[in-house]
Design an enzyme around this catalytic site. Structure first.
Site, PDB file in Angstrom:
ATOM      1  N   HIS A  61      14.467  -0.930 -38.157  1.00 26.77           N
ATOM      2  CA  HIS A  61      13.507   0.155 -38.031  1.00 26.77           C
ATOM      3  C   HIS A  61      12.094  -0.413 -38.075  1.00 26.77           C
ATOM      4  O   HIS A  61      11.787  -1.277 -38.899  1.00 26.77           O
ATOM      5  CB  HIS A  61      13.705   1.174 -39.152  1.00 26.77           C
ATOM      6  CG  HIS A  61      12.693   2.258 -39.084  1.00 26.77           C
ATOM      7  ND1 HIS A  61      12.548   3.033 -37.966  1.00 26.77           N
ATOM      8  CD2 HIS A  61      11.739   2.667 -39.955  1.00 26.77           C
ATOM      9  CE1 HIS A  61      11.560   3.878 -38.158  1.00 26.77           C
ATOM     10  NE2 HIS A  61      11.054   3.676 -39.357  1.00 26.77           N
TER      11      HIS A  61
ATOM     12  N   ASN B  10       5.453   3.402 -35.508  1.00 22.96           N
ATOM     13  CA  ASN B  10       6.723   3.925 -36.027  1.00 22.96           C
ATOM     14  C   ASN B  10       7.127   5.157 -35.221  1.00 22.96           C
ATOM     15  O   ASN B  10       6.461   6.186 -35.290  1.00 22.96           O
ATOM     16  CB  ASN B  10       6.533   4.278 -37.501  1.00 22.96           C
ATOM     17  CG  ASN B  10       7.818   4.728 -38.176  1.00 22.96           C
ATOM     18  OD1 ASN B  10       8.835   4.934 -37.519  1.00 22.96           O
ATOM     19  ND2 ASN B  10       7.762   4.877 -39.485  1.00 22.96           N
TER      20      ASN B  10
ATOM     21  N   CYS C 205      13.874   8.450 -40.170  1.00 21.51           N
ATOM     22  CA  CYS C 205      13.888   7.090 -39.604  1.00 21.51           C
ATOM     23  C   CYS C 205      15.300   6.520 -39.493  1.00 21.51           C
ATOM     24  O   CYS C 205      15.542   5.604 -38.710  1.00 21.51           O
ATOM     25  CB  CYS C 205      13.020   6.162 -40.444  1.00 21.51           C
ATOM     26  SG  CYS C 205      11.301   6.687 -40.446  1.00 21.51           S
TER      27      CYS C 205
HETATM   28  N1  ACO Z   1      -7.732   2.906 -42.626  1.00 25.62           N
HETATM   29  C1  ACO Z   1      -8.551   2.382 -43.553  1.00 25.62           C
HETATM   30  N2  ACO Z   1      -8.309   2.503 -44.886  1.00 25.62           N
HETATM   31  C2  ACO Z   1      -7.209   3.181 -45.265  1.00 25.62           C
HETATM   32  C3  ACO Z   1      -6.350   3.768 -44.346  1.00 25.62           C
HETATM   33  C4  ACO Z   1      -6.643   3.607 -42.973  1.00 25.62           C
HETATM   34  N3  ACO Z   1      -5.866   4.131 -42.008  1.00 25.62           N
HETATM   35  N4  ACO Z   1      -5.358   4.387 -45.015  1.00 25.62           N
HETATM   36  C5  ACO Z   1      -5.598   4.208 -46.316  1.00 25.62           C
HETATM   37  N5  ACO Z   1      -6.722   3.481 -46.477  1.00 25.62           N
HETATM   38  C6  ACO Z   1      -7.327   3.028 -47.721  1.00 25.62           C
HETATM   39  C7  ACO Z   1      -6.939   3.883 -48.884  1.00 25.62           C
HETATM   40  O1  ACO Z   1      -7.811   4.993 -49.011  1.00 25.62           O
HETATM   41  C8  ACO Z   1      -7.071   2.932 -50.041  1.00 25.62           C
HETATM   42  O2  ACO Z   1      -8.438   2.835 -50.367  1.00 25.62           O
HETATM   43  P1  ACO Z   1      -8.888   2.659 -51.917  1.00 25.62           P
HETATM   44  O3  ACO Z   1      -8.252   1.384 -52.370  1.00 25.62           O
HETATM   45  O4  ACO Z   1     -10.370   2.591 -51.818  1.00 25.62           O
HETATM   46  O5  ACO Z   1      -8.348   3.846 -52.634  1.00 25.62           O
HETATM   47  C9  ACO Z   1      -6.641   1.630 -49.428  1.00 25.62           C
HETATM   48  O6  ACO Z   1      -6.825   1.755 -48.019  1.00 25.62           O
HETATM   49  C10 ACO Z   1      -5.194   1.309 -49.689  1.00 25.62           C
HETATM   50  O7  ACO Z   1      -5.085   0.019 -49.387  1.00 25.62           O
HETATM   51  P2  ACO Z   1      -3.875  -0.802 -49.895  1.00 25.62           P
HETATM   52  O8  ACO Z   1      -3.469  -0.428 -51.263  1.00 25.62           O
HETATM   53  O9  ACO Z   1      -4.207  -2.215 -49.682  1.00 25.62           O
HETATM   54  O10 ACO Z   1      -2.746  -0.325 -48.873  1.00 25.62           O
HETATM   55  P3  ACO Z   1      -1.332  -0.930 -48.797  1.00 25.62           P
HETATM   56  O11 ACO Z   1      -1.390  -2.406 -48.720  1.00 25.62           O
HETATM   57  O12 ACO Z   1      -0.467  -0.303 -49.822  1.00 25.62           O
HETATM   58  O13 ACO Z   1      -0.886  -0.446 -47.381  1.00 25.62           O
HETATM   59  C11 ACO Z   1       0.515   1.111 -46.246  1.00 25.62           C
HETATM   60  C12 ACO Z   1      -0.695   0.931 -47.150  1.00 25.62           C
HETATM   61  C13 ACO Z   1       0.255   0.375 -44.942  1.00 25.62           C
HETATM   62  C14 ACO Z   1       0.727   2.576 -45.970  1.00 25.62           C
HETATM   63  C15 ACO Z   1       1.730   0.484 -46.949  1.00 25.62           C
HETATM   64  O14 ACO Z   1       1.874   0.993 -48.230  1.00 25.62           O
HETATM   65  C16 ACO Z   1       2.994   0.728 -46.198  1.00 25.62           C
HETATM   66  O15 ACO Z   1       3.187   0.256 -45.094  1.00 25.62           O
HETATM   67  N6  ACO Z   1       3.952   1.422 -46.807  1.00 25.62           N
HETATM   68  C17 ACO Z   1       5.163   1.767 -46.124  1.00 25.62           C
HETATM   69  C18 ACO Z   1       4.947   3.095 -45.520  1.00 25.62           C
HETATM   70  C19 ACO Z   1       5.642   3.261 -44.231  1.00 25.62           C
HETATM   71  O16 ACO Z   1       6.004   2.346 -43.533  1.00 25.62           O
HETATM   72  N7  ACO Z   1       5.842   4.490 -43.895  1.00 25.62           N
HETATM   73  C20 ACO Z   1       6.433   4.816 -42.652  1.00 25.62           C
HETATM   74  C21 ACO Z   1       7.455   5.856 -42.770  1.00 25.62           C
HETATM   75  S1  ACO Z   1       8.799   5.378 -43.734  1.00 25.62           S
HETATM   76  C22 ACO Z   1       9.614   4.340 -42.871  1.00 25.62           C
HETATM   77  O17 ACO Z   1       9.639   4.437 -41.693  1.00 25.62           O
HETATM   78  C23 ACO Z   1      10.294   3.243 -43.579  1.00 25.62           C
END
Ligand code: ACO
Length: 318
Positions: A245, A275, A96
């Site tokens: 980003h 992204n 990224c």
């Molecule tokens: N659809 C539905 N449910 C989902 C999905 C989905 N696509 N993906 C995961 N879940 C579920 C999980 O199984 C979990 O369920 P559980 O609680 O029953 O185990 C739950 O959703 C997780 O929910 P949250 O904990 O509320 O998720 P969070 O608020 O942490 O959001 C996310 C997750 C969006 C990935 C967040 O952590 C994030 O944005 N992190 C940054 C990651 C990122 O941006 N990566 C990109 C690459 S790095 C970069 O470019 C900077």
């Protein structure tokens, strides 16, 4: 691909994706399109926009984490498509943050006199490498395909504060987080490049510790923006446009809040592109130009954070 389209192939929903990420849709290529194909379109547009011929380019720097092939680098495939043999062509693999590293590299090559006109490209085809089953839903919904390019040309800078140029770039990495967001296999770390078991486990798909990524992204991006501003004696108020980003709208909003930025100075494409990793910043710059938010003479800050972890910033007098 809209969020609803994704919900047809995996257990997810528009509500979940939009609430947590701000993403509504993303572009995914068809089966025949490669990363260098997308890059060619972006490069051709940038070259035409710069008013030069491809033959004027004397170096290609290509940022991507999704090359057409394991080797050679994608800059070589793009070079062949542009038909500009002989000039140096190199890949930057900083995920990224790839575009910031690529701009910094191109700028340095120009400053030392090794290049005059550098094509800098960020391009990704993520869609073909994502796990679109329920197992991969935490990662797959976040990524889109795309490409953007700029042409950097040597220029005499008499007044560093006011003349159009790449004023500064700042690069960082912390490899102790390498496995917080990575593609474990295939790789030479194993007895064989890839094994049947690794396929079965899905190690050929990106693995991410989303919370760790989130926490570090909202810390590192403001940090590097503050660093590049203070090192160059400018303040947030001096900046006309911020391009961050685009990983997650919540990350961008947290960064903008921490830096106390007015929303009209921040470009967002995440709702439509998701992204696009190394393609993100040039896509944002392009969108800003189209909207009339980026004009010659403006002062621009770009910042990125991603896998590695890597992060960095660039200060441009446009
Ligand atoms: N659809 C539905 N449910 C989902 C999905 C989905 N696509 N993906 C995961 N879940 C579920 C999980 O199984 C979990 O369920 P559980 O609680 O029953 O185990 C739950 O959703 C997780 O929910 P949250 O904990 O509320 O998720 P969070 O608020 O942490 O959001 C996310 C997750 C969006 C990935 C967040 O952590 C994030 O944005 N992190 C940054 C990651 C990122 O941006 N990566 C990109 C690459 S790095 C970069 O470019 C900077």
């Amino acid at each position: 691909m809209t969020n609803d389209d994704l919900a047809e192939v995996m257990d997810t929903s528009d509500e979940w994706i939009a609430q947590r990420t701000g993403i509504r849709e993303r572009r995914w290529v068809d089966a025949d399109t490669t990363t260098s194909d997308l890059a060619l379109e972006a490069a051709t547009a940038a070259i035409a926009d710069a008013g030069i011929e491809p033959g004027a380019i004397d170096m290609i720097v290509f940022a991507t984490l999704s090359p057409d092939h394991e080797f050679p680098g994608n800059a070589c495939f793009l070079q062949a498509k542009l038909d500009v043999p002989g000039i140096p062509a190199m890949d930057v693999r900083q995920q990224c943050t790839g575009f910031v590293y690529a701009m910094s590299t191109a700028d340095a090559m120009i400053r030392v006199g090794n290049a005059d006109t550098v094509l800098v490209v960020g391009a990704e085809v993520h869609s073909k490498g994502l796990d679109v089953s329920d197992r991969g839903r935490d990662v797959s919904v976040l990524f889109g395909d795309g490409a953007g390019a700029v042409v950097l040309q040597a220029t005499e800078v008499a007044d560093a504060r006011h003349d159009s140029h790449v004023w500064d770039t700042r690069l960082h990495a912390d490899g102790s987080f390498a496995d917080a967001l990575w593609l474990p296999a295939p790789g030479m770390a194993y007895e064989r490049f890839i094994s049947e078991e690794q396929f079965t486990e899905g190690l050929n798909y990106p693995q991410m510790d989303g919370r760790t990524v989130f926490v570090n992204a909202v810390k590192r991006m403001p940090e590097t923006v503050e660093e590049i501003l203070s090192e160059n004696g400018v303040t947030v108020d001096d900046i006309d446009l911020f391009v961050f980003h685009q990983a997650n709208l919540r990350i961008i909003e947290a960064v903008a809040h921490r830096l106390d930025l007015p929303p009209e100075k921040v470009v967002n494409t995440i709702d439509r592109t998701a992204n696009t990793t190394a393609a993100t910043l040039p896509l944002c710059l392009d969108e800003a130009r189209r909207l009339g938010k980026l004009e010659p003479g403006m002062l621009v800050v770009g910042a990125a954070f991603g896998s590695g972890f890597t992060w960095g910033s660039m200060l441009l007098r446009w």
